[in-house]
Write a protein that holds these residues in place. Sequence first.
Motif, PDB file in Angstrom:
ATOM      1  N   VAL A 152       0.841  -1.211   0.000  1.00  0.00           N
ATOM      2  CA  VAL A 152       0.000   0.000   0.000  1.00  0.00           C
ATOM      3  C   VAL A 152       0.868   1.249   0.000  1.00  0.00           C
ATOM      4  O   VAL A 152       0.565   2.248  -0.671  1.00  0.00           O
ATOM      5  CB  VAL A 152      -0.962  -0.002   1.205  1.00  0.00           C
ATOM      6  N   PHE A 153       1.964   1.228   0.736  1.00  0.00           N
ATOM      7  CA  PHE A 153       2.839   2.397   0.804  1.00  0.00           C
ATOM      8  C   PHE A 153       3.640   2.613  -0.486  1.00  0.00           C
ATOM      9  O   PHE A 153       3.950   3.740  -0.839  1.00  0.00           O
ATOM     10  CB  PHE A 153       3.816   2.259   1.979  1.00  0.00           C
ATOM     11  N   GLN A 154       3.951   1.525  -1.203  1.00  0.00           N
ATOM     12  CA  GLN A 154       4.901   1.648  -2.301  1.00  0.00           C
ATOM     13  C   GLN A 154       4.320   1.388  -3.682  1.00  0.00           C
ATOM     14  O   GLN A 154       4.894   1.819  -4.673  1.00  0.00           O
ATOM     15  CB  GLN A 154       6.074   0.671  -2.083  1.00  0.00           C
ATOM     16  N   THR A 155       3.209   0.693  -3.779  1.00  0.00           N
ATOM     17  CA  THR A 155       2.730   0.278  -5.096  1.00  0.00           C
ATOM     18  C   THR A 155       2.251   1.462  -5.929  1.00  0.00           C
ATOM     19  O   THR A 155       1.744   2.456  -5.408  1.00  0.00           O
ATOM     20  CB  THR A 155       1.592  -0.746  -4.967  1.00  0.00           C
ATOM     21  N   ALA A 156       2.416   1.315  -7.233  1.00  0.00           N
ATOM     22  CA  ALA A 156       1.873   2.313  -8.166  1.00  0.00           C
ATOM     23  C   ALA A 156       0.577   1.822  -8.792  1.00  0.00           C
ATOM     24  O   ALA A 156      -0.020   2.507  -9.610  1.00  0.00           O
ATOM     25  CB  ALA A 156       2.903   2.599  -9.255  1.00  0.00           C
ATOM     26  N   SER A 157       0.150   0.622  -8.392  1.00  0.00           N
ATOM     27  CA  SER A 157      -1.042   0.016  -8.994  1.00  0.00           C
ATOM     28  C   SER A 157      -2.250   0.191  -8.079  1.00  0.00           C
ATOM     29  O   SER A 157      -2.229  -0.236  -6.918  1.00  0.00           O
ATOM     30  CB  SER A 157      -0.805  -1.471  -9.255  1.00  0.00           C
ATOM     31  N   GLU A 158      -3.293   0.791  -8.613  1.00  0.00           N
ATOM     32  CA  GLU A 158      -4.529   0.939  -7.835  1.00  0.00           C
ATOM     33  C   GLU A 158      -5.178  -0.411  -7.551  1.00  0.00           C
ATOM     34  O   GLU A 158      -5.790  -0.606  -6.506  1.00  0.00           O
ATOM     35  CB  GLU A 158      -5.507   1.846  -8.585  1.00  0.00           C
TER      36      GLU A 158
ATOM     37  N   ALA B 228      -6.072  -1.757  -3.870  1.00  0.00           N
ATOM     38  CA  ALA B 228      -7.444  -2.123  -3.501  1.00  0.00           C
ATOM     39  C   ALA B 228      -7.511  -3.535  -2.941  1.00  0.00           C
ATOM     40  O   ALA B 228      -8.220  -3.793  -1.949  1.00  0.00           O
ATOM     41  CB  ALA B 228      -8.361  -1.976  -4.715  1.00  0.00           C
ATOM     42  N   GLU B 229      -6.793  -4.481  -3.564  1.00  0.00           N
ATOM     43  CA  GLU B 229      -6.821  -5.863  -3.077  1.00  0.00           C
ATOM     44  C   GLU B 229      -6.126  -5.981  -1.723  1.00  0.00           C
ATOM     45  O   GLU B 229      -6.538  -6.784  -0.876  1.00  0.00           O
ATOM     46  CB  GLU B 229      -6.163  -6.792  -4.091  1.00  0.00           C
TER      47      GLU B 229
ATOM     48  N   LEU C 217      -6.719  -6.868   4.059  1.00  0.00           N
ATOM     49  CA  LEU C 217      -6.569  -6.393   5.440  1.00  0.00           C
ATOM     50  C   LEU C 217      -7.923  -6.366   6.153  1.00  0.00           C
ATOM     51  O   LEU C 217      -8.037  -6.762   7.330  1.00  0.00           O
ATOM     52  CB  LEU C 217      -5.937  -5.004   5.440  1.00  0.00           C
ATOM     53  N   HIS C 218      -8.939  -5.924   5.453  1.00  0.00           N
ATOM     54  CA  HIS C 218     -10.297  -5.934   6.007  1.00  0.00           C
ATOM     55  C   HIS C 218     -10.713  -7.363   6.367  1.00  0.00           C
ATOM     56  O   HIS C 218     -11.296  -7.610   7.442  1.00  0.00           O
ATOM     57  CB  HIS C 218     -11.252  -5.324   4.979  1.00  0.00           C
TER      58      HIS C 218
ATOM     59  N   PRO D 282      -2.297   6.721   2.272  1.00  0.00           N
ATOM     60  CA  PRO D 282      -2.108   5.263   2.442  1.00  0.00           C
ATOM     61  C   PRO D 282      -2.351   4.802   3.878  1.00  0.00           C
ATOM     62  O   PRO D 282      -2.980   3.765   4.106  1.00  0.00           O
ATOM     63  CB  PRO D 282      -0.646   5.050   2.025  1.00  0.00           C
ATOM     64  N   SER D 283      -1.879   5.597   4.845  1.00  0.00           N
ATOM     65  CA  SER D 283      -2.085   5.218   6.254  1.00  0.00           C
ATOM     66  C   SER D 283      -3.560   5.239   6.614  1.00  0.00           C
ATOM     67  O   SER D 283      -4.070   4.338   7.287  1.00  0.00           O
ATOM     68  CB  SER D 283      -1.305   6.175   7.167  1.00  0.00           C
TER      69      SER D 283
END
Length: 992
Positions: free
Chosen positions: A253-259, A263-264, A269-270, A314-315
């Motif tokens: 989540v902190f580093q990815t450039a892919s939405e 999202a996944e 995490l949920h 992201p946080s």
Amino acid sequence: LENTDPRTRGRGIQLLSQVLLQCYSLLQEKEVLHLVLFYENRLQDHHLVIPSVLQGLRALSMCEVLAPGLAVSVLKAIFQEVHVQSLLQLDRHTVYSIITNFMGTREEELKGLGADFTFGFIQVMDGEKDPRNLLVAFQIVRDLIARNYSLGRVVEELFEVTSCYFPIDFTPPPNDPHGIQREDLILSLRAVLASTPQFAEFLLPLLIEKMDSELQSAKLDSLQTLTACCAVYGQKELQEFLPSLWSSLRREVFQTASEKVEAECLTALHALSACLSRSVLRSDTEDLLDSFLHSILQDCRHHLCEPDMKLVWPSAKLLQAAAGASLRAYLCVTRSVLPLLLEQHTKHPQSSQRRTILEMLLGFLELQQKWGHVDEDESSVLSLRAPVCSVVFSALTDPSVQLQLVGIRALTVLGSLQGFLTPSDLELVVDHLIRLALHEEDSQSSEAAMEAAGSLAPTYPKAFSGRMVPRLEEELQAGRAEREEEGCPERRSLRQRCLQALAAVSTHTSIVRETVPVLLQHLRRVQKGSEAGTVQDLVSVCQSLHRVALQCQQDAESCWYYHQTVVPCLLATALQAAMQESTHPLLGKALLEEEVLAAMVPVISAATTHLSPELAAQSVSHVVPLFLDGEVSFLPQNSFPCLFQPFEDGECLEAQRRLVALLMAFVCSLPRNVAIPQQERLLRELLALSCSCNCPFTATTAAKCFAGLVNKHPAGQQLDEILQLAVNRMEPGLAEGSRRTQALTLLLWVRPTLGTGWREGQEGVVTDSALPTQVTKALVLRYHPLSSQLTDKLLALLGDTELGPAAADGFSLLMAESPDVLQKGCHADVRIMFRQRFFTDNVPKLVQGFHGAGPDVKANYLKGLSHVLNHLPKPVLVTELPTLLSLLLEALSCPDRVVQLSTLSCLQPLLLEAPQIMSLHVDTLVTKFLSLTSSPTMAVRIAALRCAHALTSLPTTVLLPYKARVIRALAKPLDDKKRLVRKEAVAARGEW
């Protein structure tokens, strides 16, 4: 069967197996036993014989009279004697089918084998590569687990034999007849891997490894599989791997450039948080949810305080994903985060930073909605009511429009939280919404405030009816008191906003009873001449009334109140204006403008469509006698200076005849099971008016009303008589004379919006004689036998030099969705697939007529054909394309811009959906499209550029010879004077 040559023996067994596959259900138990023993023995035969033996065993596995123990015997023989993975794909599939059949009918016997059966299947499946077989094998594994077959000590082996395919890397070959897609295999394998907690100790390390992969597809598959696993895992399975899972999710989540990956990750995490929330705690066990959330807070919380706010979003997303899993998780996270966000709001004075903080706060507020009412001592949101309201209210007064919009959204959420807003807070909310709705310069904030008022009004009807409605009425009164001055439109804008706000807030019955009289009073003042009302003012009132009508439709009480209040008032106001026309031409004249009457039509229609049959019958018993007999007693303020006779002759009654539009709106919106009094007389009057009236607006509305009633009329002699009368009136008129246009009014309908100008249609096309296809369309929609006769008349008119272009435009209306009368929303009789039927019946006639027509009328046939094809469902059109494409290409050379536009819009999707057929004509297509990019009509240039863009979907080898030519030709429209043309040219040329 006893031949020494294995090929011959194989043919003998193949014949026997084919016979058994046809007649296995007729066999007796002893015969099955004898055959099973024979086939089991043959499994030891030459490898050339084995495929035929397996086919025979498949037939026997389907026998209901199979003796106990034989299923186990057959499977043991296969496991022991056959090396399955050395067989061809079809033969391996046969083995899987035998196992599937026995699992379906002999489950208890197979379970008696214990883990040996599972181990035997593992040997069968090990090394399988064909996707057709894998789908069956994965299903068998799912059944083994779901039906509680013994896995024993082979759990890891079963996991290994399936997990070796993860993640799926499969690309189906072109023109694959089996249709197996990569997604099918992914979902099937995921169902296996996520089917049992027994796989957790092997699967979770694999998922963590693949999450760290460089391949995005592997990341996505791993995350989605983890989410699926959380539905069946418990705290025990996850405990050991939680730190590693959280580390991987956080990093992505902190580093990815892919939405997609982000999202996944949030979904996973949920799911983890939800899984830990479900676990039942014992007094001697650790609360893993609490420690898991503590880790998340520890890693994310400090980012919310960073001055550059780089990792704030992201946080926040991670915290919200974890908090949204359960009430327990929500309370734990918000207890720590909300005070921090409120503190940061005070530290950051810039609007952009405050907007970010408020959007994060809004995310947590929206989560509170999921859990309903929460006690104040538990809910951190309720305990922080005052500072939260302060932050939201300050956003509403900030000059930044974007911050205001977030504040309005937050306000709507706060209002939905039970017990959150105090009475004083609620007064402030209403005041803020009024100010934003009426006085905020930016229209986005104004519209958002109105929407928010409509959302909150059902929850707080007293606050809005007691505070907002009176304020809006005062502003409207003030607007009336100050007459508009030319060059000073601010007051008009304020009045329009008042009208819009009154409509927006009318979302509760008690408020509707307050706002509707205010709107109607504003309308009546214009009719009485107490203000110089403009057409736009009246249209604005009608638009607001229409919005209220739509909002009332779902509540029977509101719907009936609205109908019995608004419909009589509109009719009375219109009657007053029509009767004043002859004596005081200036008073109320604006009310009779086509644009205003057209705006009244949807109001009356929306007020009528949702009435119950009983109430509709009560209403129609008043309205129809009003128009036929001048019976005005049911109208409010019913003292009129003269009789109401809209169907009588006379120039002085022209204004009254225009009100037939309101009759159309009412009677054509009634449910089909409501009887209309004096219907035959009404139909005759409408028919006469549509054929004799010189006013196009009146003739058109009368014809539409006639068509709407005919469409719903029960079949029988009465309908046949009235239709024959209509045909008799049309035929002489169509033949010759000054009434050809009026006759065509009953036959033709081009689709201008009612009242926006009957002499000019869309794109400026002259449509003076192209008025409603009323009768024809009414009958086409319900498959009436006479529809073909009337359509033939329309086809014949295509050869008429005077009426041909209008008749061609009529085909658009026959195929298109009707905007008002002849649509399902008005209870019209619309049969499914009427377009396909019309196409089948009439396109051959259009093609035949084109080939036999003179050069001066060929364009009419092309125009009619392009209209029909343009409204046909694309799958149907693709099947007919080979026979019609040559005509479509010829239509592109037609000088009529309507033909060009319609044909281009028809061809564009076909280039995407039928590239093989279109490739055969690529030379002609390229030439025609490039030529039309220089058309004098902007819409044609845009459509041609879109088609040139769509050409790039054809095979590259087909396009390469034209590449340089197209790129050179598309340089010219890059300098077009119209921005929309330049935009399309850039897209098309770039793709080439």
